[in-house]
Design a protein around this motif. Sequence first.
Motif, PDB file in Angstrom:
ATOM      1  N   ASP A  77       1.959  -8.401   8.185  1.00 12.74           N
ATOM      2  CA  ASP A  77       2.792  -7.520   9.007  1.00 12.74           C
ATOM      3  C   ASP A  77       4.172  -8.172   9.091  1.00 12.74           C
ATOM      4  O   ASP A  77       4.325  -9.254   9.667  1.00 12.74           O
ATOM      5  CB  ASP A  77       2.160  -7.370  10.398  1.00 12.74           C
ATOM      6  CG  ASP A  77       2.980  -6.445  11.293  1.00 12.74           C
ATOM      7  OD1 ASP A  77       4.178  -6.223  11.021  1.00 12.74           O
ATOM      8  OD2 ASP A  77       2.409  -5.940  12.274  1.00 12.74           O
ATOM      9  N   LEU A  78       5.162  -7.508   8.523  1.00 11.73           N
ATOM     10  CA  LEU A  78       6.497  -8.127   8.415  1.00 11.73           C
ATOM     11  C   LEU A  78       7.199  -8.265   9.757  1.00 11.73           C
ATOM     12  O   LEU A  78       8.214  -8.961   9.848  1.00 11.73           O
ATOM     13  CB  LEU A  78       7.378  -7.310   7.460  1.00 11.73           C
ATOM     14  CG  LEU A  78       6.938  -7.297   5.998  1.00 11.73           C
ATOM     15  CD1 LEU A  78       7.934  -6.488   5.172  1.00 11.73           C
ATOM     16  CD2 LEU A  78       6.817  -8.698   5.422  1.00 11.73           C
ATOM     17  N   ALA A 114       8.147  -2.508   1.810  1.00 13.16           N
ATOM     18  CA  ALA A 114       7.686  -2.038   3.131  1.00 13.16           C
ATOM     19  C   ALA A 114       8.834  -1.380   3.877  1.00 13.16           C
ATOM     20  O   ALA A 114       9.979  -1.806   3.762  1.00 13.16           O
ATOM     21  CB  ALA A 114       7.165  -3.213   3.954  1.00 13.16           C
ATOM     22  N   ALA A 123       0.816  -1.223   0.000  1.00 15.25           N
ATOM     23  CA  ALA A 123       0.000   0.000   0.000  1.00 15.25           C
ATOM     24  C   ALA A 123       0.846   1.269   0.000  1.00 15.25           C
ATOM     25  O   ALA A 123       0.305   2.379  -0.086  1.00 15.25           O
ATOM     26  CB  ALA A 123      -0.928   0.007   1.221  1.00 15.25           C
ATOM     27  N   GLY A 124       2.152   1.145   0.105  1.00 12.29           N
ATOM     28  CA  GLY A 124       3.019   2.324   0.120  1.00 12.29           C
ATOM     29  C   GLY A 124       3.130   2.940  -1.265  1.00 12.29           C
ATOM     30  O   GLY A 124       2.623   2.392  -2.252  1.00 12.29           O
ATOM     31  N   VAL A 135      14.573  -2.817  -0.814  1.00 10.27           N
ATOM     32  CA  VAL A 135      14.793  -1.413  -1.173  1.00 10.27           C
ATOM     33  C   VAL A 135      15.418  -0.674   0.012  1.00 10.27           C
ATOM     34  O   VAL A 135      14.989  -0.832   1.154  1.00 10.27           O
ATOM     35  CB  VAL A 135      13.462  -0.744  -1.573  1.00 10.27           C
ATOM     36  CG1 VAL A 135      13.716   0.698  -2.025  1.00 10.27           C
ATOM     37  CG2 VAL A 135      12.788  -1.539  -2.690  1.00 10.27           C
ATOM     38  N   LEU A 152       5.729   3.237  -3.250  1.00 15.81           N
ATOM     39  CA  LEU A 152       6.465   2.381  -4.185  1.00 15.81           C
ATOM     40  C   LEU A 152       5.721   1.061  -4.406  1.00 15.81           C
ATOM     41  O   LEU A 152       5.630   0.582  -5.541  1.00 15.81           O
ATOM     42  CB  LEU A 152       7.880   2.111  -3.652  1.00 15.81           C
ATOM     43  CG  LEU A 152       8.756   1.227  -4.533  1.00 15.81           C
ATOM     44  CD1 LEU A 152       8.927   1.824  -5.937  1.00 15.81           C
ATOM     45  CD2 LEU A 152      10.132   0.997  -3.894  1.00 15.81           C
ATOM     46  N   THR A 187      18.028   3.136   0.940  1.00 16.69           N
ATOM     47  CA  THR A 187      17.967   4.599   0.819  1.00 16.69           C
ATOM     48  C   THR A 187      19.339   5.278   0.754  1.00 16.69           C
ATOM     49  O   THR A 187      20.328   4.752   1.288  1.00 16.69           O
ATOM     50  CB  THR A 187      17.209   5.155   2.050  1.00 16.69           C
ATOM     51  OG1 THR A 187      17.304   6.578   2.081  1.00 16.69           O
ATOM     52  CG2 THR A 187      17.789   4.629   3.360  1.00 16.69           C
ATOM     53  N   THR A 233       9.185   4.741   7.231  1.00 14.55           N
ATOM     54  CA  THR A 233       9.820   5.808   6.447  1.00 14.55           C
ATOM     55  C   THR A 233       9.722   7.201   7.098  1.00 14.55           C
ATOM     56  O   THR A 233      10.109   8.184   6.467  1.00 14.55           O
ATOM     57  CB  THR A 233       9.207   5.884   5.029  1.00 14.55           C
ATOM     58  OG1 THR A 233       7.784   6.022   5.164  1.00 14.55           O
ATOM     59  CG2 THR A 233       9.534   4.664   4.210  1.00 14.55           C
ATOM     60  N   VAL A 248      10.879  -2.755  11.827  1.00 16.93           N
ATOM     61  CA  VAL A 248      10.403  -2.811  10.435  1.00 16.93           C
ATOM     62  C   VAL A 248      11.571  -2.778   9.437  1.00 16.93           C
ATOM     63  O   VAL A 248      11.574  -3.519   8.449  1.00 16.93           O
ATOM     64  CB  VAL A 248       9.435  -1.637  10.138  1.00 16.93           C
ATOM     65  CG1 VAL A 248       8.934  -1.708   8.703  1.00 16.93           C
ATOM     66  CG2 VAL A 248       8.270  -1.636  11.112  1.00 16.93           C
ATOM     67  N   TRP A 251      15.307  10.104  -2.604  1.00 16.58           N
ATOM     68  CA  TRP A 251      14.279  11.151  -2.669  1.00 16.58           C
ATOM     69  C   TRP A 251      13.039  10.702  -3.466  1.00 16.58           C
ATOM     70  O   TRP A 251      12.677  11.296  -4.488  1.00 16.58           O
ATOM     71  CB  TRP A 251      14.855  12.410  -3.307  1.00 16.58           C
ATOM     72  CG  TRP A 251      15.923  13.103  -2.528  1.00 16.58           C
ATOM     73  CD1 TRP A 251      16.737  12.570  -1.575  1.00 16.58           C
ATOM     74  CD2 TRP A 251      16.303  14.481  -2.645  1.00 16.58           C
ATOM     75  NE1 TRP A 251      17.596  13.528  -1.096  1.00 16.58           N
ATOM     76  CE2 TRP A 251      17.357  14.712  -1.738  1.00 16.58           C
ATOM     77  CE3 TRP A 251      15.863  15.539  -3.441  1.00 16.58           C
ATOM     78  CZ2 TRP A 251      17.965  15.948  -1.604  1.00 16.58           C
ATOM     79  CZ3 TRP A 251      16.480  16.770  -3.311  1.00 16.58           C
ATOM     80  CH2 TRP A 251      17.518  16.978  -2.400  1.00 16.58           C
ATOM     81  N   LEU A 252      12.416   9.675  -2.969  1.00 21.01           N
ATOM     82  CA  LEU A 252      11.314   9.030  -3.701  1.00 21.01           C
ATOM     83  C   LEU A 252      10.022   9.845  -3.599  1.00 21.01           C
ATOM     84  O   LEU A 252       9.660  10.300  -2.516  1.00 21.01           O
ATOM     85  CB  LEU A 252      11.113   7.657  -3.064  1.00 21.01           C
ATOM     86  CG  LEU A 252      10.574   6.513  -3.894  1.00 21.01           C
ATOM     87  CD1 LEU A 252      11.376   6.294  -5.162  1.00 21.01           C
ATOM     88  CD2 LEU A 252      10.593   5.238  -3.038  1.00 21.01           C
TER      89      LEU A 252
END
Length: 289
Positions: free
Chosen positions: A35-36, A58, A9-10, A98, A12, A100, A61, A76, A150-151
């Motif tokens: 839920d991870l 996920a 749902a994020g 993913v 990305l 950063t 962030t 998380v 910088w997504l």
Amino acid sequence: MKVLITGAAGQLGSELQRRTPAGAEVVALDRRHLDLTDEPAVHAAVEKLHPAVIINAAAYTAVDRAESEPEQAQRVNAVAPAHLATAASRIGARLLHVSTDYVFSGEAARPYTTDDAPAPLGVYGHSKLEGERAVLEQLPAQSVVLRVSWLYGPRGQNFLLTMLRLMKERGAVRVVADQIGCPTSTASAADALWALAARPQLTGLFHWSEAGVASWYDFAVAIAEEAATGALLPPNVSVTPITTAEYPTPARRPRFSLLDSRRTREVLELQPVHWRGGLRSVLGELSHV
Ligand SMILES: NC(=O)c1ccc[n+]([C@@H]2O[C@H](COP(=O)([O-])OP(=O)(O)OC[C@H]3O[C@@H](n4cnc5c(N)ncnc54)[C@H](OP(=O)(O)O)[C@@H]3O)[C@@H](O)[C@H]2O)c1
């Protein structure tokens, strides 16, 4: 190829689904459905779905909030990727994770390569670095970590959508001009991830961003100009450059976090557009909703 997308749902995660290539069968699970931080649930889902590839979109962030919620960020961003790596190894799946540009301190004077030593400034960056190390150590032959910078995109919470709201409400914004990086659309990051998914021989650490360089101030000026052209904003929005010292935040951020993506471009045979072109595409999408 069966692909499990976590954190679906994020910003990305949702873009990954929209850009699913032909031949990929996607199962997309948001936090409500997986839920991870629930280790048994992660193992059960991965064993039941048996994907060939897992793309983990996920993350915790909230860069500033992480300073006061370090345990949650850690669970998380650092522990959950380790659960996913263990689950992937049990069924022989690949894991694309993913990360950063905020794993870097920002002291460099040239774009960061994957060989540069990370030195995060805040809790978020520390937790993300731990997560990427867990993935690469536990699943060396079957994992990829893609650092993006910088997504932003047309959905979710990001700098573009915050700026559009503030510019509309106030007609004027003040934006830091002494943090340098590269805005990267979720579309561009999703395409890079799908290209990685299609190349099972690739493992290890990769960098990805759009082309060009910007400060947050440059990005805001471009947003004001391009949004006015597309009639999303009036033409007279004022954008004032300020220093980081004038806009104190709980988390310290790197003053320079440009990612060197040349190797990724070569191996994936992808040419990123300049970030301003990426911005035009996203604004074009927003003007049609
Ligand atoms: N945003 C940026 O500027 C930026 C920059 C560089 C790199 N990245 C990285 O890019 C990736 C994608 O970020 P994004 O911008 O798409 O973030 P996002 O929009 O905040 O999405 C993250 C998603 O992860 C979900 N999530 C949080 N905790 C979870 C858990 N325990 N189990 C399952 N799902 C959980 C969130 O659900 P809830 O909303 O329910 O919490 C949210 O839907 C992340 O790895 C991030 O670190 C982001």
